[in-house]
Every structure is written in C-alpha cells, then in structure tokens.
Write a protein that holds these residues in place. Structure first.
Motif, short mmCIF file in Angstrom:
data_model
loop_
_atom_site.label_atom_id
_atom_site.label_comp_id
_atom_site.label_asym_id
_atom_site.label_seq_id
_atom_site.Cartn_x
_atom_site.Cartn_y
_atom_site.Cartn_z
N ALA A 204 -32.79 -15.34 -80.85
CA ALA A 204 -33.96 -14.48 -80.53
C ALA A 204 -34.65 -15.05 -79.29
O ALA A 204 -35.72 -15.67 -79.38
N PRO A 205 -33.99 -14.92 -78.13
CA PRO A 205 -34.58 -15.50 -76.91
C PRO A 205 -35.93 -14.89 -76.53
O PRO A 205 -36.76 -15.54 -75.91
N LYS A 206 -36.11 -13.64 -76.89
CA LYS A 206 -37.39 -13.00 -76.56
C LYS A 206 -38.54 -13.67 -77.30
O LYS A 206 -39.61 -13.93 -76.74
N VAL A 207 -38.29 -14.01 -78.55
CA VAL A 207 -39.32 -14.72 -79.32
C VAL A 207 -39.58 -16.09 -78.72
O VAL A 207 -40.73 -16.57 -78.64
N TYR A 208 -38.52 -16.71 -78.24
CA TYR A 208 -38.68 -18.02 -77.61
C TYR A 208 -39.57 -17.93 -76.37
O TYR A 208 -40.46 -18.76 -76.15
N ASP A 209 -39.34 -16.90 -75.55
CA ASP A 209 -40.16 -16.73 -74.33
C ASP A 209 -41.63 -16.54 -74.68
O ASP A 209 -42.53 -17.10 -74.03
N LEU A 210 -41.86 -15.73 -75.72
CA LEU A 210 -43.25 -15.47 -76.10
C LEU A 210 -43.92 -16.74 -76.63
O LEU A 210 -45.08 -17.04 -76.30
N ILE A 211 -43.22 -17.47 -77.47
CA ILE A 211 -43.80 -18.70 -78.02
C ILE A 211 -44.02 -19.72 -76.91
O ILE A 211 -45.03 -20.44 -76.87
N TYR A 212 -43.08 -19.78 -75.98
CA TYR A 212 -43.21 -20.72 -74.86
C TYR A 212 -44.44 -20.36 -74.01
O TYR A 212 -45.22 -21.23 -73.59
N ILE B 148 -59.73 -30.50 -64.78
CA ILE B 148 -60.71 -29.44 -64.49
C ILE B 148 -60.40 -28.76 -63.16
O ILE B 148 -60.97 -27.70 -62.86
N GLN B 149 -59.55 -29.36 -62.36
CA GLN B 149 -59.12 -28.75 -61.10
C GLN B 149 -57.60 -28.79 -61.04
O GLN B 149 -56.98 -29.80 -61.38
N VAL B 150 -57.04 -27.67 -60.64
CA VAL B 150 -55.57 -27.53 -60.63
C VAL B 150 -55.16 -26.84 -59.34
O VAL B 150 -55.97 -26.18 -58.67
N PRO B 151 -53.86 -26.96 -58.95
CA PRO B 151 -53.38 -26.17 -57.81
C PRO B 151 -53.39 -24.68 -58.15
O PRO B 151 -53.29 -24.28 -59.31
N LEU B 152 -53.54 -23.88 -57.13
CA LEU B 152 -53.55 -22.44 -57.33
C LEU B 152 -52.23 -21.99 -57.98
O LEU B 152 -52.21 -21.01 -58.74
N ARG B 153 -51.13 -22.71 -57.75
CA ARG B 153 -49.83 -22.38 -58.36
C ARG B 153 -49.93 -22.40 -59.88
O ARG B 153 -49.44 -21.50 -60.56
N ASP B 154 -50.61 -23.45 -60.45
CA ASP B 154 -50.74 -23.54 -61.90
C ASP B 154 -51.63 -22.43 -62.45
O ASP B 154 -51.38 -21.90 -63.54
N GLU B 155 -52.65 -22.08 -61.70
CA GLU B 155 -53.55 -21.01 -62.15
C GLU B 155 -52.81 -19.68 -62.22
O GLU B 155 -52.97 -18.91 -63.17
N ILE B 156 -51.97 -19.40 -61.23
CA ILE B 156 -51.19 -18.16 -61.24
C ILE B 156 -50.15 -18.20 -62.36
O ILE B 156 -49.90 -17.19 -63.04
N GLU B 157 -49.55 -19.36 -62.61
CA GLU B 157 -48.58 -19.48 -63.70
C GLU B 157 -49.24 -19.22 -65.05
O GLU B 157 -48.65 -18.59 -65.93
N HIS B 158 -50.48 -19.68 -65.19
CA HIS B 158 -51.22 -19.42 -66.42
C HIS B 158 -51.46 -17.92 -66.60
O HIS B 158 -51.32 -17.38 -67.71
N VAL B 159 -51.80 -17.23 -65.52
CA VAL B 159 -51.99 -15.77 -65.59
C VAL B 159 -50.66 -15.09 -65.92
O VAL B 159 -50.62 -14.12 -66.70
N GLN B 160 -49.56 -15.57 -65.37
CA GLN B 160 -48.26 -14.97 -65.66
C GLN B 160 -47.88 -15.13 -67.13
O GLN B 160 -47.33 -14.21 -67.75
N ASN B 161 -48.18 -16.29 -67.71
CA ASN B 161 -47.93 -16.48 -69.14
C ASN B 161 -48.78 -15.52 -69.97
O ASN B 161 -48.32 -14.96 -70.97
N TYR B 162 -50.03 -15.33 -69.54
CA TYR B 162 -50.90 -14.39 -70.25
C TYR B 162 -50.34 -12.98 -70.14
O TYR B 162 -50.36 -12.20 -71.12
N MET B 163 -49.82 -12.61 -68.95
CA MET B 163 -49.28 -11.27 -68.75
C MET B 163 -47.97 -11.06 -69.53
O MET B 163 -47.65 -9.94 -69.94
N ILE B 164 -47.19 -12.14 -69.78
CA ILE B 164 -45.97 -12.00 -70.59
C ILE B 164 -46.34 -11.54 -72.00
O ILE B 164 -45.69 -10.63 -72.56
N LEU B 165 -47.39 -12.13 -72.56
CA LEU B 165 -47.82 -11.73 -73.90
C LEU B 165 -48.36 -10.31 -73.89
O LEU B 165 -48.08 -9.51 -74.80
#
Length: 441
Positions: free
Chosen positions: A261-269, A284-301
């Motif tokens: 169930a790779p789809k479940v794995y992606d969601l849990i990841y 408390i401060q991160v590169p803009l790359r990490d901030e966009i990656e966090h938004v992408q994980n949110y958008m996957i869900l």
C-alpha cells in the motif's frame, strides 16, 4: 460803577452807578477809509464774570486773576484788587508763549502759576491762576493714603486668598499621601473618593485607577502562575516522546509497504514530516526550501482528501530564493486559510500557486494565489485595517496577523502583507514582502 455816558435812558427805573462793570471800547470806522465815526463802549456786568470764573478755581486755597492788556484786574479772587493794576512779579508773563505754567516762590506765594493769554478782537488780556504747593501736596497725600489703603486691602485679600489656596492644595495632597501610605503597606484594594473636578480630582482618579489595575494585574499574575503550574503538571502527565510518535508512524508506514500500500506510506510519511517540522521547537528559522516542502506535505494530505483531479499545487521558486533563511510556518497558515475560506463551499478544479521571486537585491516576494471565491471589498478592507494595526484581529484573521507579526518582529516594519482579489475575478492573492537587508544582517 456803570453810567450812561451822558445819554438819557428811556428806562424810568434805571439807576446808574448801582452795578460794577468793566467796559470794552471799540472804534467804528467809515469803511473803506480809516476815519473813526464813533466809539462803541460795551459794559460787562462784573457779577456775570464772577459767576463764570468761580468754577475755574477753589476759592479756599487757590487764587484767580483776569487781567486786561494794561494789567488791571477785571476779576480777582481778592476783591480789593478789582479795577487796580497788578504789579506782582508772577503777573509778568512770558511774551513768547500764549499759555503755560511756572513755579514761583516770591511775593508771599509758593506754588505753581498757570496762565493763558488771550488776544481776540473783543478782548485782550490774560487769565492767571495761582495754586499753592500746599494744595497740590494735599491732593497728593490724599491719593497716597488712598493708594496705601487700597494696597493694604489687596494685601489682606491676597493673604487670605493665599491661605485658602494653600489649604485647597494641601488638603487633597494630604489625602493622596495617606492613600499612598495604605498602598505602600500592601492595601492595594484601598479606595479614595474623588470629590473634586479639578486637576487634583483627575489625579486622584488616575492614581486609584492605577492602583486598581495593579491589584488586578497581581491577582491575574497569581492566577496565571497557578494555571501555569497546573498546565505543567498536565503536560507532564500527558507528555509523549515525539520520537515514539515518529517511530510509530514509521512502523505503520513500513507495514503498509509490506501489504503493498504505497499510497498509505506516502500519506503517513507526509503526516510524519509535518509533525516533525511543526513540533521541532529548536528550529525557529529554516530555509525557504524546507518551508515549501512542509506546504507540499500538507497539500499531499489535502489532495488525498479532495482528489488529484480537484486540487493542484504549483510552486515557482529560483535556487537563490530557496536558500534564504526565513521564520518557520509563514506559508502553511496562508495555504490553510485557502481551504477555510476560498474553498469552503467545495473544491472543483482548485489551483494553488506559490511564487517566490527576488526583486533585485532589495527584497523577497512570496505570493500565494488561489482560484477560489475571492473576498468582498468590505471584508478585504477590514482585514487590511487589521494588518495595519487600526483594529483588533478576530478569529478568522488571527493566522494572517500572526504571520505578519512574526515577520515584523524579525525584519522590522519594512515587512508587509498585501491582500487583493485577482484581476480575473476568481480567487485571492496574499503577498509577503520581506527586505533582504534584514535577512543578510
């Protein structure tokens, strides 16, 4: 005494010689020649002159003389001088001045001599008034006594007023001192009535209000301290090691791969990555790359929730922009607001675009754009006023307000957040403007 000049009078009761007069003689000429036809003599009753000049001097102290051009007294305050020439030194008036005064201390008189010389067609002569120093000094002494009396009266009134004003000032000050002494001993609930409406009353109300506020703040601080200890106890009771959660999610993800169930794995990841990102309080401060990656994980869900055919995410960012260091959690709250408001009625063909661009060496611009239902101009103006600090944010605005507040806390007032509806009438664009000078510093 008056007489008839040898002319018989037609008045039967006329008695010549009974009234003292002074006479003025005027020649009558045969014009245009200078030959004299006759002399006109006019008798002026001396009593009438006396009535006129009595208002010009004070008979008890002053002396007044009316002299003709020969120096004879037509009127004198001393009747013995009437009709006689006045030879006193003060009667020799200056010829170059028509009026004036001078001091005189001879001939048994000491004072001021005031004079007026008259040169008129019907009369030529002078009026002389003698005012003794004693009379002048008497008026001055009266004025001095009067002024001294007024001064003493005002001094007395001023002293009484000073005492009353002093009492009026010291009484409320003493009350304030007594009140502050109570506060100093710890009676923060003490109260003092403000009976006055002046500055002391205002000061009393301000001090009592300040004391009441301090008392409320102290009580509130005690309550917060108790609540904080209670929360710490509850946090200790409910504390779970974040690594346990990550490991548990990783175990579930590995199990999903075992059961193909790779789809479940992606969601849990994605969920685990979001939790690790948001719960890590050390970064408390991160590169803009990490901030966009966090938004992408949110958008996957969210994509799994609404379907890939109904929701898409597009990110446009250059390599230089991705390496810039920014505060954490500035993009995800904006994207989350899109699902709360822009897609609140459902998503069909939803598109979220994130654009990161550098405008020269001056600033970084982050734009989050959606194609949702947009916002009314009135609501847009309310949120803009909140971001400017003109009003307090409500529950719906608190996310945007916190993002801007954290940006300004780090980058100063030059950091901005702008909201505007898209030109095509669909959706809204939220733009963050961050000065690069603050980032470099």
């Amino acid at each position: 005494m008056d007489h008839q000049y040898g002319v018989k009078s037609g008045f039967p009761n006329l008695k010549p010689g009974s009234v003292p007069v002074f006479t003025a003689h005027f020649p009558i000429y045969r014009t245009p020649s200078d030959s004299v036809l006759a002399d006109l003599s006019i008798d002026y009753t001396l009593g009438e002159l006396e009535g006129i000049v009595e208002s010009m001097y004070t008979s008890d102290t002053e002396r007044l003389y009316v002299l003709n051009e020969q120096g004879e007294a037509l009127f004198a305050s001393d009747p013995d001088w009437i009709g006689k020439p006045v030879s006193a030194g003060w009667s020799r008036l200056p010829a170059e001045q028509d009026s004036g005064h001078f001091a005189w201390k001879k001939d048994g008189f000491q004072g001021i001599v005031m004079y007026k010389q008259i040169k008129a067609p019907l009369f030529s002569g002078s009026i002389i008034k003698l005012v003794p120093y004693e009379d002048l000094y008497t008026d001055a002494r009266v004025i001095t006594r009067f002024n001294m009396g007024i001064g003493l009266l005002f001094l007395l009134i001023g002293g009484i007023s000073a005492v009353l004003i002093s009492i009026g000032f010291t009484r409320p000050i003493k009350k304030l001192i007594h009140f502050t002494q109570k506060v100093q001993t710890g009676q923060l609930d003490a109260h003092m009535d403000a009976e006055r409406e002046d500055e002391f009353g205002l000061l009393t109300r301000k001090i009592t209000g300040m004391t009441r506020t301090i008392n409320e703040l102290i009580v509130k601080e005690y309550r917060l301290e108790l609540a904080n200890k209670t929360n710490q106890l509850k946090a200790l009771q409910a504390q779970v090691n974040p690594h346990f959660l990550y490991n548990a999610l990783q175990s579930i993800a590995s199990l999903s791969l075992r059961y193909n169930a790779p789809k479940v794995y992606d969601l849990i990841y994605s969920l685990g990555s979001m939790m690790r990102y948001s719960m890590n309080t050390e970064r408390i401060q991160v590169p803009l790359r990490d901030e966009i990656e966090h938004v992408q994980n949110y958008m996957i869900l969210q994509t799994e929730r609404f379907g890939e055919e109904n929701l898409q995410l597009e990110v446009q960012a250059g390599p230089e922009a991705l390496e810039l260091i920014l505060p954490k959690m500035i993009l995800q709250p904006i994207v989350e607001n899109i699902f709360k408001h822009a897609f609140a009625d459902g998503i069909s063909g939803g598109l979220i675009q994130i654009e990161c661009r550098l405008e020269g060496a001056a600033r970084l611009v982050l734009a989050v754009k959606d194609n949702g239902r947009g916002m009314s101009p009135e609501r847009l103006e309310e949120i803009t006023a909140c971001l400017r600090g003109s009003s307090q944010p409500d529950q719906e605005e608190i996310g945007l307000y916190n993002v801007l507040a954290r940006l300004r806390l780090q980058f100063g007032s030059a950091a901005e957040m702008q909201l505007k509806n898209n030109e095509d009438g669909q959706g809204l664009t939220v733009t963050l403007i961050i000065p690069l000078e603050e980032i470099d510093g």
